[in-house]
Scaffold this motif. Structure first.
Motif, PDB file in Angstrom:
ATOM      1  N   ASN A   1      11.610  26.601  20.851  1.00 60.63           N
ATOM      2  CA  ASN A   1      11.678  25.154  21.043  1.00 60.63           C
ATOM      3  C   ASN A   1      13.101  24.607  20.987  1.00 60.63           C
ATOM      4  O   ASN A   1      13.296  23.388  20.880  1.00 60.63           O
ATOM      5  CB  ASN A   1      10.825  24.449  19.980  1.00 60.63           C
ATOM      6  CG  ASN A   1       9.358  24.806  20.092  1.00 60.63           C
ATOM      7  OD1 ASN A   1       8.794  24.810  21.189  1.00 60.63           O
ATOM      8  ND2 ASN A   1       8.731  25.123  18.959  1.00 60.63           N
ATOM      9  N   TRP A   2      14.079  25.500  21.085  1.00 60.40           N
ATOM     10  CA  TRP A   2      15.472  25.060  21.020  1.00 60.40           C
ATOM     11  C   TRP A   2      16.055  24.894  22.407  1.00 60.40           C
ATOM     12  O   TRP A   2      15.760  25.668  23.320  1.00 60.40           O
ATOM     13  CB  TRP A   2      16.313  26.078  20.237  1.00 60.40           C
ATOM     14  CG  TRP A   2      17.789  25.783  20.271  1.00 60.40           C
ATOM     15  CD1 TRP A   2      18.457  24.853  19.535  1.00 60.40           C
ATOM     16  CD2 TRP A   2      18.775  26.417  21.099  1.00 60.40           C
ATOM     17  NE1 TRP A   2      19.804  24.872  19.833  1.00 60.40           N
ATOM     18  CE2 TRP A   2      20.018  25.823  20.792  1.00 60.40           C
ATOM     19  CE3 TRP A   2      18.728  27.435  22.061  1.00 60.40           C
ATOM     20  CZ2 TRP A   2      21.204  26.203  21.419  1.00 60.40           C
ATOM     21  CZ3 TRP A   2      19.913  27.815  22.691  1.00 60.40           C
ATOM     22  CH2 TRP A   2      21.132  27.199  22.368  1.00 60.40           C
TER      23      TRP A   2
ATOM     24  N   ASP B   1      16.678  19.809  12.584  1.00 61.30           N
ATOM     25  CA  ASP B   1      15.455  20.483  12.147  1.00 61.30           C
ATOM     26  C   ASP B   1      15.823  21.616  11.191  1.00 61.30           C
ATOM     27  O   ASP B   1      16.163  22.716  11.611  1.00 61.30           O
ATOM     28  CB  ASP B   1      14.719  21.022  13.375  1.00 61.30           C
ATOM     29  CG  ASP B   1      13.398  21.690  13.030  1.00 61.30           C
ATOM     30  OD1 ASP B   1      13.111  21.876  11.830  1.00 61.30           O
ATOM     31  OD2 ASP B   1      12.664  22.047  13.973  1.00 61.30           O
TER      32      ASP B   1
ATOM     33  N   THR C   1      18.066   9.114  10.087  1.00 57.27           N
ATOM     34  CA  THR C   1      16.654   8.810   9.890  1.00 57.27           C
ATOM     35  C   THR C   1      15.835   9.982  10.407  1.00 57.27           C
ATOM     36  O   THR C   1      16.338  10.823  11.172  1.00 57.27           O
ATOM     37  CB  THR C   1      16.270   7.535  10.645  1.00 57.27           C
ATOM     38  OG1 THR C   1      16.595   7.702  12.038  1.00 57.27           O
ATOM     39  CG2 THR C   1      17.021   6.336  10.100  1.00 57.27           C
ATOM     40  N   PRO C   2      14.567  10.098  10.009  1.00 58.42           N
ATOM     41  CA  PRO C   2      13.734  11.211  10.493  1.00 58.42           C
ATOM     42  C   PRO C   2      13.724  11.283  12.018  1.00 58.42           C
ATOM     43  O   PRO C   2      13.545  10.276  12.699  1.00 58.42           O
ATOM     44  CB  PRO C   2      12.341  10.866   9.939  1.00 58.42           C
ATOM     45  CG  PRO C   2      12.627  10.069   8.699  1.00 58.42           C
ATOM     46  CD  PRO C   2      13.844   9.254   9.026  1.00 58.42           C
ATOM     47  N   GLY C   3      13.964  12.480  12.525  1.00 52.04           N
ATOM     48  CA  GLY C   3      13.997  12.675  13.964  1.00 52.04           C
ATOM     49  C   GLY C   3      15.344  12.412  14.599  1.00 52.04           C
ATOM     50  O   GLY C   3      15.534  12.662  15.789  1.00 52.04           O
ATOM     51  N   SER C   4      16.303  11.879  13.834  1.00 53.97           N
ATOM     52  CA  SER C   4      17.627  11.590  14.367  1.00 53.97           C
ATOM     53  C   SER C   4      18.362  12.880  14.690  1.00 53.97           C
ATOM     54  O   SER C   4      18.198  13.906  14.013  1.00 53.97           O
ATOM     55  CB  SER C   4      18.436  10.783  13.348  1.00 53.97           C
ATOM     56  OG  SER C   4      19.809  10.752  13.692  1.00 53.97           O
ATOM     57  N   ILE C   5      19.218  12.829  15.708  1.00 55.08           N
ATOM     58  CA  ILE C   5      20.053  13.981  16.040  1.00 55.08           C
ATOM     59  C   ILE C   5      21.026  14.276  14.897  1.00 55.08           C
ATOM     60  O   ILE C   5      21.554  15.379  14.780  1.00 55.08           O
ATOM     61  CB  ILE C   5      20.815  13.743  17.359  1.00 55.08           C
ATOM     62  CG1 ILE C   5      21.450  15.050  17.869  1.00 55.08           C
ATOM     63  CG2 ILE C   5      21.865  12.644  17.197  1.00 55.08           C
ATOM     64  CD1 ILE C   5      22.015  14.950  19.257  1.00 55.08           C
TER      65      ILE C   5
ATOM     66  N   HIS D   1      20.056  14.369  11.908  1.00 58.23           N
ATOM     67  CA  HIS D   1      19.227  15.010  10.892  1.00 58.23           C
ATOM     68  C   HIS D   1      18.512  16.193  11.552  1.00 58.23           C
ATOM     69  O   HIS D   1      17.364  16.072  11.972  1.00 58.23           O
ATOM     70  CB  HIS D   1      18.211  14.004  10.342  1.00 58.23           C
ATOM     71  CG  HIS D   1      17.468  14.493   9.143  1.00 58.23           C
ATOM     72  ND1 HIS D   1      18.022  14.515   7.892  1.00 58.23           N
ATOM     73  CD2 HIS D   1      16.227  14.998   9.008  1.00 58.23           C
ATOM     74  CE1 HIS D   1      17.145  14.991   7.024  1.00 58.23           C
ATOM     75  NE2 HIS D   1      16.049  15.298   7.671  1.00 58.23           N
TER      76      HIS D   1
END
Length: 291
Positions: A267-268, A22, A14-18, A20
């Motif tokens: 941001n990583w 970036d 789902t959106p934001g899932s680890i 899935h």
């Protein structure tokens, strides 16, 4: 009553899932200016281990044409944390490509590497149901070979990986199920595992972003491009104009790159393990609600 609808995948990102990642970040990594820090060409029917620092890119390519490779990964500082092929298969798919991640075993369970480039991503699904970059099977080994044929051969992928990791203090017990890079496989209508000839051409490549400090080991499969198969039951090692497996073996090239632009990593951060603090029910040893 059985449903007419196809089953839903067990793990759906789902959106934001680890699960899935970036994609914009990994695209930046893939396209960032890079500096080569390590390279070697792995001869046929051999294996070699190598380190990949966190935030670096591992590139595996086919400099002379089609060739299958068997890849193992460990945490460089803790080899008990290693690549978990079956969980990766469950979380993503039986064959993986760009933006899929290679997960580590329990109790660590975190991404070890993320695929950022795959020149064979367009292979898709062929007429037999075959796909590329296999997680269904595992490495060839001398034990199965001897069991099925009575022969002894010392340069299967398992053996190549065993020799490769020895200088790092690891043993045969540390070698584990692999990612078969450039290998096309599938299951037939009876669920039986099959292999097809490797579709890679000269210069094809797959690239991984190291999410942590890694120890990698790669074997150039003694089956070469798998257009000829001669081990086990039903194999005779010859096809077409008298070719043998040795005739279709080629080297693989390994390169490790450092990303020059540190702003890419603004941001990583390295993935962390799930924060499970339980004791696996040890206080209730007979099972749930048995106390």
């Amino acid at each position: 009553m059985p449903s007419d609808q196809p089953p839903v995948p067990a793990y759906t990102a789902t959106p934001g899932s680890i699960l899935h990642p970036d994609q914009a970040f990994y695209d930046k990594v893939a396209n960032a200016k890079r500096t080569l820090v390590q390279e070697f060409t792995l001869p046929i029917r051999s294996g070699k281990a190598f380190s990949v620092p966190a935030g670096h890119i591992l590139r595996i390519s086919t400099p002379q044409g089609p060739q299958v490779g068997d890849l193992n990964l460990w945490n460089l500082h803790n080899p008990r944390e290693r690549f978990w092929a079956s969980r990766t298969r469950q979380l993503h798919a039986s064959h993986i490509s760009t933006y899929d991640r290679l997960w580590s075993c329990l109790p660590y369970l975190r991404p070890m590497a993320t695929i950022i480039h795959d020149s064979l991503a367009g292979y898709g699904v062929d007429k037999w149901g075959g796909r590329c970059h296999d997680l269904l099977g595992t490495r060839c080994d001398p034990y199965v070979n001897h069991m099925l044929s009575g022969d002894s051969y010392d340069f299967h992928c398992h053996s190549n990986l065993v020799r490769a990791v020895q200088p790092y203090g690891l043993t045969e017990f540390d070698v584990h199920d692999v990612l078969n890079v450039f290998q096309v496989t599938g299951l037939d209508d009876q669920g039986r595992y099959f292999m097809e000839a490797c579709p890679a051409q000269e210069g094809d490549a797959i690239e991984f972003f190291a999410e942590g400090d890694l120890l990698g080991a790669l074997s150039t499969c003694p089956g070469g491009d798998l257009s000829v198969w001669g081990w086990g039951e039903g194999g005779d090692g010859e096809e077409g104009e008298g070719k043998t497996m040795l005739d279709v073996c080629r080297p693989l090239k390994v390169e490790v790159f450092k990303i020059d632009d540190v702003e890419v990593f603004k941001n990583w951060k390295q993935p962390e393990s799930p924060a499970y603090k339980g004791a696996h029910g040890m206080r209730v040893p007979l099972g749930e609600k048995q106390a």
